[in-house]
Design a protein around this motif. Structure first.
Motif, PDB file in Angstrom:
ATOM      1  N   LYS A 109       4.169 -31.129   3.397  1.00  0.00           N
ATOM      2  CA  LYS A 109       3.904 -32.225   2.451  1.00  0.00           C
ATOM      3  C   LYS A 109       2.816 -31.868   1.444  1.00  0.00           C
ATOM      4  O   LYS A 109       2.940 -32.194   0.257  1.00  0.00           O
ATOM      5  CB  LYS A 109       3.506 -33.488   3.212  1.00  0.00           C
ATOM      6  CG  LYS A 109       4.622 -34.108   4.000  1.00  0.00           C
ATOM      7  CD  LYS A 109       4.092 -35.308   4.761  1.00  0.00           C
ATOM      8  CE  LYS A 109       5.120 -35.816   5.750  1.00  0.00           C
ATOM      9  NZ  LYS A 109       4.571 -36.872   6.604  1.00  0.00           N
ATOM     10  N   ASP A 168      13.618 -35.518   0.846  1.00  0.00           N
ATOM     11  CA  ASP A 168      14.507 -34.473   1.335  1.00  0.00           C
ATOM     12  C   ASP A 168      15.897 -35.018   1.641  1.00  0.00           C
ATOM     13  O   ASP A 168      16.136 -36.228   1.560  1.00  0.00           O
ATOM     14  CB  ASP A 168      13.893 -33.717   2.517  1.00  0.00           C
ATOM     15  CG  ASP A 168      13.816 -34.513   3.807  1.00  0.00           C
ATOM     16  OD1 ASP A 168      14.412 -35.609   3.915  1.00  0.00           O
ATOM     17  OD2 ASP A 168      13.139 -34.036   4.738  1.00  0.00           O
ATOM     18  N   LYS A 169      16.794 -34.117   1.990  1.00  0.00           N
ATOM     19  CA  LYS A 169      18.193 -34.477   2.198  1.00  0.00           C
ATOM     20  C   LYS A 169      18.423 -35.299   3.463  1.00  0.00           C
ATOM     21  O   LYS A 169      19.520 -35.790   3.686  1.00  0.00           O
ATOM     22  CB  LYS A 169      19.061 -33.219   2.204  1.00  0.00           C
ATOM     23  CG  LYS A 169      19.103 -32.557   0.835  1.00  0.00           C
ATOM     24  CD  LYS A 169      19.959 -31.322   0.817  1.00  0.00           C
ATOM     25  CE  LYS A 169      19.989 -30.756  -0.604  1.00  0.00           C
ATOM     26  NZ  LYS A 169      20.806 -29.548  -0.673  1.00  0.00           N
ATOM     27  N   GLN A 170      17.373 -35.477   4.267  1.00  0.00           N
ATOM     28  CA  GLN A 170      17.471 -36.318   5.459  1.00  0.00           C
ATOM     29  C   GLN A 170      16.979 -37.744   5.184  1.00  0.00           C
ATOM     30  O   GLN A 170      17.065 -38.603   6.043  1.00  0.00           O
ATOM     31  CB  GLN A 170      16.650 -35.707   6.613  1.00  0.00           C
ATOM     32  CG  GLN A 170      17.220 -34.402   7.161  1.00  0.00           C
ATOM     33  CD  GLN A 170      17.074 -33.221   6.205  1.00  0.00           C
ATOM     34  OE1 GLN A 170      16.029 -33.010   5.602  1.00  0.00           O
ATOM     35  NE2 GLN A 170      18.132 -32.454   6.059  1.00  0.00           N
ATOM     36  N   TYR A 212      13.716 -38.497   4.099  1.00  0.00           N
ATOM     37  CA  TYR A 212      12.267 -38.663   4.238  1.00  0.00           C
ATOM     38  C   TYR A 212      11.604 -38.391   2.899  1.00  0.00           C
ATOM     39  O   TYR A 212      12.107 -37.621   2.089  1.00  0.00           O
ATOM     40  CB  TYR A 212      11.720 -37.734   5.329  1.00  0.00           C
ATOM     41  CG  TYR A 212      12.170 -38.168   6.700  1.00  0.00           C
ATOM     42  CD1 TYR A 212      11.582 -39.265   7.323  1.00  0.00           C
ATOM     43  CD2 TYR A 212      13.209 -37.522   7.345  1.00  0.00           C
ATOM     44  CE1 TYR A 212      12.013 -39.696   8.570  1.00  0.00           C
ATOM     45  CE2 TYR A 212      13.651 -37.936   8.596  1.00  0.00           C
ATOM     46  CZ  TYR A 212      13.047 -39.027   9.195  1.00  0.00           C
ATOM     47  OH  TYR A 212      13.475 -39.457  10.419  1.00  0.00           O
ATOM     48  N   GLU A 218      15.371 -29.529   0.144  1.00  0.00           N
ATOM     49  CA  GLU A 218      16.141 -29.293   1.368  1.00  0.00           C
ATOM     50  C   GLU A 218      15.544 -30.023   2.574  1.00  0.00           C
ATOM     51  O   GLU A 218      16.221 -30.785   3.245  1.00  0.00           O
ATOM     52  CB  GLU A 218      16.234 -27.788   1.651  1.00  0.00           C
ATOM     53  CG  GLU A 218      17.273 -27.427   2.673  1.00  0.00           C
ATOM     54  CD  GLU A 218      18.686 -27.835   2.298  1.00  0.00           C
ATOM     55  OE1 GLU A 218      19.398 -28.339   3.186  1.00  0.00           O
ATOM     56  OE2 GLU A 218      19.090 -27.690   1.127  1.00  0.00           O
ATOM     57  N   LYS A 219      14.238 -29.771   2.867  1.00  0.00           N
ATOM     58  CA  LYS A 219      13.661 -30.343   4.079  1.00  0.00           C
ATOM     59  C   LYS A 219      12.145 -30.407   3.982  1.00  0.00           C
ATOM     60  O   LYS A 219      11.509 -29.469   3.508  1.00  0.00           O
ATOM     61  CB  LYS A 219      14.063 -29.486   5.284  1.00  0.00           C
ATOM     62  CG  LYS A 219      13.663 -30.068   6.615  1.00  0.00           C
ATOM     63  CD  LYS A 219      14.270 -29.266   7.749  1.00  0.00           C
ATOM     64  CE  LYS A 219      14.050 -29.960   9.072  1.00  0.00           C
ATOM     65  NZ  LYS A 219      13.032 -29.372   9.870  1.00  0.00           N
ATOM     66  N   ILE A 220      11.581 -31.519   4.460  1.00  0.00           N
ATOM     67  CA  ILE A 220      10.139 -31.660   4.628  1.00  0.00           C
ATOM     68  C   ILE A 220       9.855 -31.204   6.053  1.00  0.00           C
ATOM     69  O   ILE A 220      10.388 -31.776   7.011  1.00  0.00           O
ATOM     70  CB  ILE A 220       9.686 -33.126   4.418  1.00  0.00           C
ATOM     71  CG1 ILE A 220      10.033 -33.587   2.999  1.00  0.00           C
ATOM     72  CG2 ILE A 220       8.191 -33.269   4.692  1.00  0.00           C
ATOM     73  CD1 ILE A 220       9.945 -35.094   2.793  1.00  0.00           C
ATOM     74  N   ASP A 221       9.036 -30.175   6.202  1.00  0.00           N
ATOM     75  CA  ASP A 221       8.828 -29.568   7.520  1.00  0.00           C
ATOM     76  C   ASP A 221       7.899 -30.353   8.447  1.00  0.00           C
ATOM     77  O   ASP A 221       7.992 -30.211   9.662  1.00  0.00           O
ATOM     78  CB  ASP A 221       8.289 -28.142   7.373  1.00  0.00           C
ATOM     79  CG  ASP A 221       9.322 -27.208   6.774  1.00  0.00           C
ATOM     80  OD1 ASP A 221      10.527 -27.396   7.028  1.00  0.00           O
ATOM     81  OD2 ASP A 221       8.915 -26.286   6.033  1.00  0.00           O
ATOM     82  N   VAL A 259       7.484 -33.809   8.917  1.00  0.00           N
ATOM     83  CA  VAL A 259       7.783 -35.240   9.103  1.00  0.00           C
ATOM     84  C   VAL A 259       7.221 -35.638  10.465  1.00  0.00           C
ATOM     85  O   VAL A 259       7.319 -34.888  11.431  1.00  0.00           O
ATOM     86  CB  VAL A 259       9.316 -35.490   9.058  1.00  0.00           C
ATOM     87  CG1 VAL A 259       9.655 -36.895   9.514  1.00  0.00           C
ATOM     88  CG2 VAL A 259       9.839 -35.241   7.658  1.00  0.00           C
ATOM     89  N   ARG A 276      12.089 -43.519   7.166  1.00  0.00           N
ATOM     90  CA  ARG A 276      13.224 -42.927   6.445  1.00  0.00           C
ATOM     91  C   ARG A 276      13.772 -43.932   5.424  1.00  0.00           C
ATOM     92  O   ARG A 276      13.851 -45.121   5.688  1.00  0.00           O
ATOM     93  CB  ARG A 276      14.296 -42.575   7.475  1.00  0.00           C
ATOM     94  CG  ARG A 276      15.336 -41.650   6.984  1.00  0.00           C
ATOM     95  CD  ARG A 276      16.122 -41.115   8.195  1.00  0.00           C
ATOM     96  NE  ARG A 276      17.299 -40.442   7.756  1.00  0.00           N
ATOM     97  CZ  ARG A 276      18.531 -40.916   7.895  1.00  0.00           C
ATOM     98  NH1 ARG A 276      18.750 -42.044   8.512  1.00  0.00           N
ATOM     99  NH2 ARG A 276      19.546 -40.237   7.435  1.00  0.00           N
TER     100      ARG A 276
END
Length: 186
Positions: A3, A128-130, A132, A162-165, A167, A173
């Motif tokens: 983040k 991100d794609k999830q 978050y 792609e992704k927040i590592d 979270v 969400r």
């Protein structure tokens, strides 16, 4: 990516957006927003933009709602930086707003809202794609959204990463995120 790194990159990228592009991006956000389903929506909470940080111009959304859904109540936040909590107030128009010490526009006379909220438009620096998001790191919205049964919609001038590592369990969400090009459902 972490983040803290995302915040740094997203803030720099946003400040580099030129005036014409910024205007086009906000028009795209508004176009996407107008395609949402407003049936059963009585109250919308939305943030007011910090112009210096190139946040999405939510005043365009407020104007569109006033024209097309005047029956929907708009509420806006007031932040307490000592407690990291927000109160929510009826939006009375631009003349009721004043900048606080952090350059955030806040309502001055709008009645405190303690009722139901059906939809929340959430500020973010990135997502991100999830589903978050990365905000400014104070946790105001994560605390507000924690026990709220409302549609949670992010507004982003940029596409998803792609992704927040990093979270964690306190991160809430999103249900949707609106970008100038698309509305993404999670």
């Amino acid at each position: 990516m972490l983040k803290s790194e995302i915040r740094k990159h997203a803030s720099t990228d946003r400040l580099a957006i030129g005036e014409d592009e910024y205007s086009q991006l906000n028009k795209g956000l508004l176009d996407q927003f107008t395609m949402l389903d407003f049936e059963g929506i009585n109250t919308i909470h939305l943030f007011l933009p910090i112009a210096e940080k190139r946040e999405p111009n939510t005043f365009l959304i407020i104007e569109w709602l006033a024209e097309n859904h005047p029956d929907i109540k708009i509420i806006v936040p007031k932040a307490d930086f000592n407690t990291a909590l927000m109160t929510h107030h009826e939006y009375l128009g631009i003349n009721d707003l004043q900048k606080n010490l952090y350059n955030i526009l806040e309502p001055q006379k709008g009645n405190l809202h303690s009722g139901e909220v059906d939809m929340v438009l959430i500020p973010l620096l990135s997502f991100d794609k999830q589903g978050y998001r990365v905000g400014y790191g104070k946790g105001f919205y994560d605390r507000f959204l924690q026990n709220l049964n409302a549609q949670k919609i992010g507004l982003s001038l940029s596409p998803a990463i792609e992704k927040i590592d990093d979270v964690n369990t306190h991160d809430i969400r999103l249900d949707l995120c609106i970008t100038p090009a698309a509305t993404i459902t999670f």
